[in-house]
Scaffold this motif. Structure first.
Motif, PDB file in Angstrom:
ATOM      1  N   PRO A 160      50.065  64.298  -4.526  1.00  0.00           N
ATOM      2  CA  PRO A 160      49.008  64.678  -5.464  1.00  0.00           C
ATOM      3  C   PRO A 160      49.420  65.865  -6.330  1.00  0.00           C
ATOM      4  O   PRO A 160      50.202  66.718  -5.904  1.00  0.00           O
ATOM      5  N   ALA A 161      48.858  65.914  -7.531  1.00  0.00           N
ATOM      6  CA  ALA A 161      49.046  67.106  -8.364  1.00  0.00           C
ATOM      7  C   ALA A 161      48.238  68.263  -7.808  1.00  0.00           C
ATOM      8  O   ALA A 161      48.667  69.420  -7.863  1.00  0.00           O
ATOM      9  N   VAL A 162      47.054  67.937  -7.258  1.00  0.00           N
ATOM     10  CA  VAL A 162      46.175  68.950  -6.674  1.00  0.00           C
ATOM     11  C   VAL A 162      45.720  68.451  -5.308  1.00  0.00           C
ATOM     12  O   VAL A 162      45.290  67.301  -5.172  1.00  0.00           O
ATOM     13  N   LEU A 163      45.813  69.315  -4.312  1.00  0.00           N
ATOM     14  CA  LEU A 163      45.374  68.974  -2.965  1.00  0.00           C
ATOM     15  C   LEU A 163      44.233  69.899  -2.560  1.00  0.00           C
ATOM     16  O   LEU A 163      44.358  71.124  -2.613  1.00  0.00           O
ATOM     17  N   PHE A 164      43.106  69.304  -2.156  1.00  0.00           N
ATOM     18  CA  PHE A 164      41.964  70.063  -1.661  1.00  0.00           C
ATOM     19  C   PHE A 164      41.985  70.030  -0.137  1.00  0.00           C
ATOM     20  O   PHE A 164      41.934  68.947   0.459  1.00  0.00           O
ATOM     21  N   LEU A 165      42.018  71.197   0.466  1.00  0.00           N
ATOM     22  CA  LEU A 165      41.994  71.314   1.919  1.00  0.00           C
ATOM     23  C   LEU A 165      40.738  72.080   2.311  1.00  0.00           C
ATOM     24  O   LEU A 165      40.610  73.265   2.013  1.00  0.00           O
ATOM     25  N   ASP A 166      39.806  71.412   2.971  1.00  0.00           N
ATOM     26  CA  ASP A 166      38.538  72.020   3.325  1.00  0.00           C
ATOM     27  C   ASP A 166      38.564  72.448   4.790  1.00  0.00           C
ATOM     28  O   ASP A 166      38.419  71.627   5.691  1.00  0.00           O
ATOM     29  N   GLU A 167      38.785  73.740   5.013  1.00  0.00           N
ATOM     30  CA  GLU A 167      38.845  74.324   6.347  1.00  0.00           C
ATOM     31  C   GLU A 167      39.724  73.490   7.286  1.00  0.00           C
ATOM     32  O   GLU A 167      39.273  72.997   8.329  1.00  0.00           O
ATOM     33  N   PRO A 168      41.001  73.333   6.952  1.00  0.00           N
ATOM     34  CA  PRO A 168      41.860  72.401   7.706  1.00  0.00           C
ATOM     35  C   PRO A 168      42.212  72.861   9.106  1.00  0.00           C
ATOM     36  O   PRO A 168      42.647  72.037   9.919  1.00  0.00           O
ATOM     37  N   THR A 169      42.031  74.147   9.437  1.00  0.00           N
ATOM     38  CA  THR A 169      42.454  74.613  10.761  1.00  0.00           C
ATOM     39  C   THR A 169      41.298  75.039  11.650  1.00  0.00           C
ATOM     40  O   THR A 169      41.519  75.584  12.726  1.00  0.00           O
ATOM     41  N   THR A 170      40.065  74.780  11.232  1.00  0.00           N
ATOM     42  CA  THR A 170      38.907  75.158  12.053  1.00  0.00           C
ATOM     43  C   THR A 170      38.961  74.465  13.409  1.00  0.00           C
ATOM     44  O   THR A 170      39.109  73.247  13.490  1.00  0.00           O
ATOM     45  N   GLY A 171      38.874  75.245  14.469  1.00  0.00           N
ATOM     46  CA  GLY A 171      38.855  74.693  15.818  1.00  0.00           C
ATOM     47  C   GLY A 171      40.218  74.398  16.417  1.00  0.00           C
ATOM     48  O   GLY A 171      40.297  73.927  17.552  1.00  0.00           O
ATOM     49  N   LEU A 172      41.298  74.666  15.681  1.00  0.00           N
ATOM     50  CA  LEU A 172      42.638  74.372  16.193  1.00  0.00           C
ATOM     51  C   LEU A 172      43.190  75.551  16.989  1.00  0.00           C
ATOM     52  O   LEU A 172      42.839  76.706  16.744  1.00  0.00           O
ATOM     53  N   ASP A 173      44.074  75.250  17.934  1.00  0.00           N
ATOM     54  CA  ASP A 173      44.748  76.298  18.676  1.00  0.00           C
ATOM     55  C   ASP A 173      45.808  76.951  17.786  1.00  0.00           C
ATOM     56  O   ASP A 173      46.178  76.399  16.737  1.00  0.00           O
ATOM     57  N   PRO A 174      46.310  78.141  18.158  1.00  0.00           N
ATOM     58  CA  PRO A 174      47.264  78.851  17.290  1.00  0.00           C
ATOM     59  C   PRO A 174      48.508  78.058  16.926  1.00  0.00           C
ATOM     60  O   PRO A 174      48.978  78.120  15.785  1.00  0.00           O
ATOM     61  N   ALA A 175      49.045  77.272  17.862  1.00  0.00           N
ATOM     62  CA  ALA A 175      50.251  76.502  17.567  1.00  0.00           C
ATOM     63  C   ALA A 175      49.972  75.432  16.513  1.00  0.00           C
ATOM     64  O   ALA A 175      50.753  75.252  15.568  1.00  0.00           O
ATOM     65  N   SER A 176      48.860  74.723  16.660  1.00  0.00           N
ATOM     66  CA  SER A 176      48.497  73.690  15.677  1.00  0.00           C
ATOM     67  C   SER A 176      48.200  74.316  14.322  1.00  0.00           C
ATOM     68  O   SER A 176      48.558  73.759  13.275  1.00  0.00           O
ATOM     69  N   ARG A 177      47.570  75.478  14.344  1.00  0.00           N
ATOM     70  CA  ARG A 177      47.271  76.164  13.086  1.00  0.00           C
ATOM     71  C   ARG A 177      48.561  76.526  12.356  1.00  0.00           C
ATOM     72  O   ARG A 177      48.675  76.356  11.140  1.00  0.00           O
ATOM     73  N   ASN A 178      49.532  77.026  13.090  1.00  0.00           N
ATOM     74  CA  ASN A 178      50.807  77.385  12.469  1.00  0.00           C
ATOM     75  C   ASN A 178      51.503  76.174  11.867  1.00  0.00           C
ATOM     76  O   ASN A 178      52.157  76.276  10.820  1.00  0.00           O
ATOM     77  N   GLN A 179      51.382  75.018  12.521  1.00  0.00           N
ATOM     78  CA  GLN A 179      51.985  73.801  11.979  1.00  0.00           C
ATOM     79  C   GLN A 179      51.345  73.405  10.656  1.00  0.00           C
ATOM     80  O   GLN A 179      52.024  72.998   9.705  1.00  0.00           O
ATOM     81  N   ILE A 180      50.014  73.527  10.571  1.00  0.00           N
ATOM     82  CA  ILE A 180      49.320  73.227   9.317  1.00  0.00           C
ATOM     83  C   ILE A 180      49.740  74.227   8.249  1.00  0.00           C
ATOM     84  O   ILE A 180      49.982  73.851   7.089  1.00  0.00           O
ATOM     85  N   TRP A 181      49.863  75.486   8.609  1.00  0.00           N
ATOM     86  CA  TRP A 181      50.274  76.510   7.645  1.00  0.00           C
ATOM     87  C   TRP A 181      51.658  76.202   7.075  1.00  0.00           C
ATOM     88  O   TRP A 181      51.883  76.343   5.871  1.00  0.00           O
ATOM     89  N   ARG A 182      52.572  75.786   7.947  1.00  0.00           N
ATOM     90  CA  ARG A 182      53.922  75.455   7.464  1.00  0.00           C
ATOM     91  C   ARG A 182      53.865  74.285   6.486  1.00  0.00           C
ATOM     92  O   ARG A 182      54.564  74.277   5.463  1.00  0.00           O
ATOM     93  N   ALA A 183      53.047  73.291   6.794  1.00  0.00           N
ATOM     94  CA  ALA A 183      52.926  72.132   5.911  1.00  0.00           C
ATOM     95  C   ALA A 183      52.376  72.534   4.544  1.00  0.00           C
ATOM     96  O   ALA A 183      52.853  72.058   3.504  1.00  0.00           O
ATOM     97  N   VAL A 184      51.393  73.425   4.521  1.00  0.00           N
ATOM     98  CA  VAL A 184      50.823  73.875   3.252  1.00  0.00           C
ATOM     99  C   VAL A 184      51.865  74.648   2.441  1.00  0.00           C
ATOM    100  O   VAL A 184      51.987  74.451   1.222  1.00  0.00           O
ATOM    101  N   ARG A 185      52.611  75.502   3.098  1.00  0.00           N
ATOM    102  CA  ARG A 185      53.655  76.256   2.381  1.00  0.00           C
ATOM    103  C   ARG A 185      54.708  75.313   1.797  1.00  0.00           C
ATOM    104  O   ARG A 185      55.182  75.518   0.668  1.00  0.00           O
ATOM    105  N   ASP A 186      55.076  74.277   2.544  1.00  0.00           N
ATOM    106  CA  ASP A 186      56.058  73.312   2.035  1.00  0.00           C
ATOM    107  C   ASP A 186      55.517  72.571   0.817  1.00  0.00           C
ATOM    108  O   ASP A 186      56.244  72.331  -0.154  1.00  0.00           O
ATOM    109  N   LEU A 187      54.247  72.197   0.856  1.00  0.00           N
ATOM    110  CA  LEU A 187      53.646  71.495  -0.280  1.00  0.00           C
ATOM    111  C   LEU A 187      53.657  72.369  -1.530  1.00  0.00           C
ATOM    112  O   LEU A 187      53.971  71.906  -2.626  1.00  0.00           O
ATOM    113  N   ALA A 188      53.281  73.621  -1.364  1.00  0.00           N
ATOM    114  CA  ALA A 188      53.271  74.538  -2.505  1.00  0.00           C
ATOM    115  C   ALA A 188      54.671  74.725  -3.056  1.00  0.00           C
ATOM    116  O   ALA A 188      54.876  74.791  -4.274  1.00  0.00           O
ATOM    117  N   ALA A 189      55.663  74.806  -2.157  1.00  0.00           N
ATOM    118  CA  ALA A 189      57.047  74.964  -2.608  1.00  0.00           C
ATOM    119  C   ALA A 189      57.519  73.755  -3.402  1.00  0.00           C
ATOM    120  O   ALA A 189      58.368  73.876  -4.295  1.00  0.00           O
TER     121      ALA A 189
END
Length: 324
Positions: A160-189
């Protein structure tokens, strides 16, 4: 150099009618998200974040105002907007009865990526999100973090040209949250513009180029994460040994922070907000020791969402009288 915007809205308004009356969810919201950036839309439940995403993703029609997403008018060309965006909502939309691979192949067919191309894209995304080992197991048996990663992967079947992420890490444990964060950083890059709604100031700080604080359907503040933290400040709190030490401790905090300390005589604590970047925990402890304050504990913590809202709006973020 001229800035181009992947998302640009002016005066967006949205009302919801219910038995209790009319709720004004968006009240003239203005938003500008530069191409290729990550924008963190920060606010508690009820601030209007999800409504913003639903309007910009063409799931809701605005009552007033205008917006362009990926260069397309939101109202006049909704099909063009939908073709240019990806959306990951608060709750995973994948089918628990299907395997991970079957889910992505289904989404590929829905996006008209068929045959070998669709199968290859599904396999690539499973590898990219670390899901290949579980790809042929029913998703109903996956962890919450794995389901969220699969949901994010599904929104990327066609980049996508634009990706909307609506509270993607709510309720996740720290390890899962970090995985989502890495994915978002890769997309932006890779050049995708990301609009991320979150309740976590830390999440916005880690991911966003720009932070927009939303309060009651309006923009209360906009700037970089560093600007927001500098505006809000850290919070220094000390626990003293007895009540007689509260006033001397407050004197030290007043001198170091330049703000009026808050005393809790039942807990023997004194706290104060500081925007001084040179104030460190060791310095705070040394100053208290030099003043003869009998200290049991001391902390200097970064600002929270409540701190941000209290400073920017005059009240805390714990409000239940609004819609999402």
């Amino acid at each position: 150099m001229t800035t181009t915007y992947a998302v640009l809205s002016e005066g967006l308004e949205k009302r919801f009618r219910s038995r209790g009356g009319t709720v004004h969810a968006l009240r003239g919201l203005d938003l500008a998200v530069a191409d290729g950036s990550v924008c963190g839309l920060l606010g508690p439940n009820g601030a209007g974040k999800t409504t913003v995403v639903r309007v910009l993703a063409t799931l809701l029609r605005p009552d007033a105002g205008s917006a362009r997403v990926a260069g397309h008018d939101l109202v006049r060309a909704p099909h063009a907007v939908r073709a240019a965006i990806g959306v990951t909502g608060q709750y995973a939309s994948v089918d628990g009865d299907l395997t991970g691979r079957e889910n992505l192949r289904l989404f590929a067919r829905l996006r008209r990526v068929r045959g070998a191309a669709g199968r290859a894209r599904a396999d690539d995304l499973l590898d990219r999100f670390g899901l290949a080992d579980a790809a042929d197991r029913p998703v109903s048996g996956w962890s919450g973090g794995m389901r969220r990663r699969l949901d994010l992967a599904a929104s990327l079947i066609t980049p996508p040209a634009v990706l909307f992420l609506d509270e993607p890490t709510t309720g996740l444990d720290p390890a899962s949250r970090n995985q989502i964060w890495r994915a978002v950083r890769d997309l932006a890059a890779d050049g995708t513009t990301v609009l991320l709604t979150t309740q976590y100031l830390e999440e916005a700080d880690r991911l966003a180029d720009t932070v927009v604080v939303v309060d009651r359907g309006r923009v209360a503040h906009q700037g970089s994460p560093a600007e927001l933290k500098a505006l809000v400040g850290a919070y220094a709190e000390v626990v003293v040994a007895h009540a007689d030490a509260l006033v001397p401790a407050a004197g030290v905090l007043d001198r170091l922070t330049g703000t009026e300390p808050v005393l809790d005589r039942e807990r023997y604590t004194v706290g104060a907000t500081t925007t001084d970047p040179t104030l460190t925990l060791p310095r705070l402890v040394r100053e208290l020791d030099a003043a003869g304050v009998p200290l049991l504990d001391a902390s200097l913590r970064p600002p929270t969402l409540d701190d941000a809202f209290l400073r920017l709006t005059g009240r805390t973020a714990d409000r239940k009288d609004l819609v999402a």
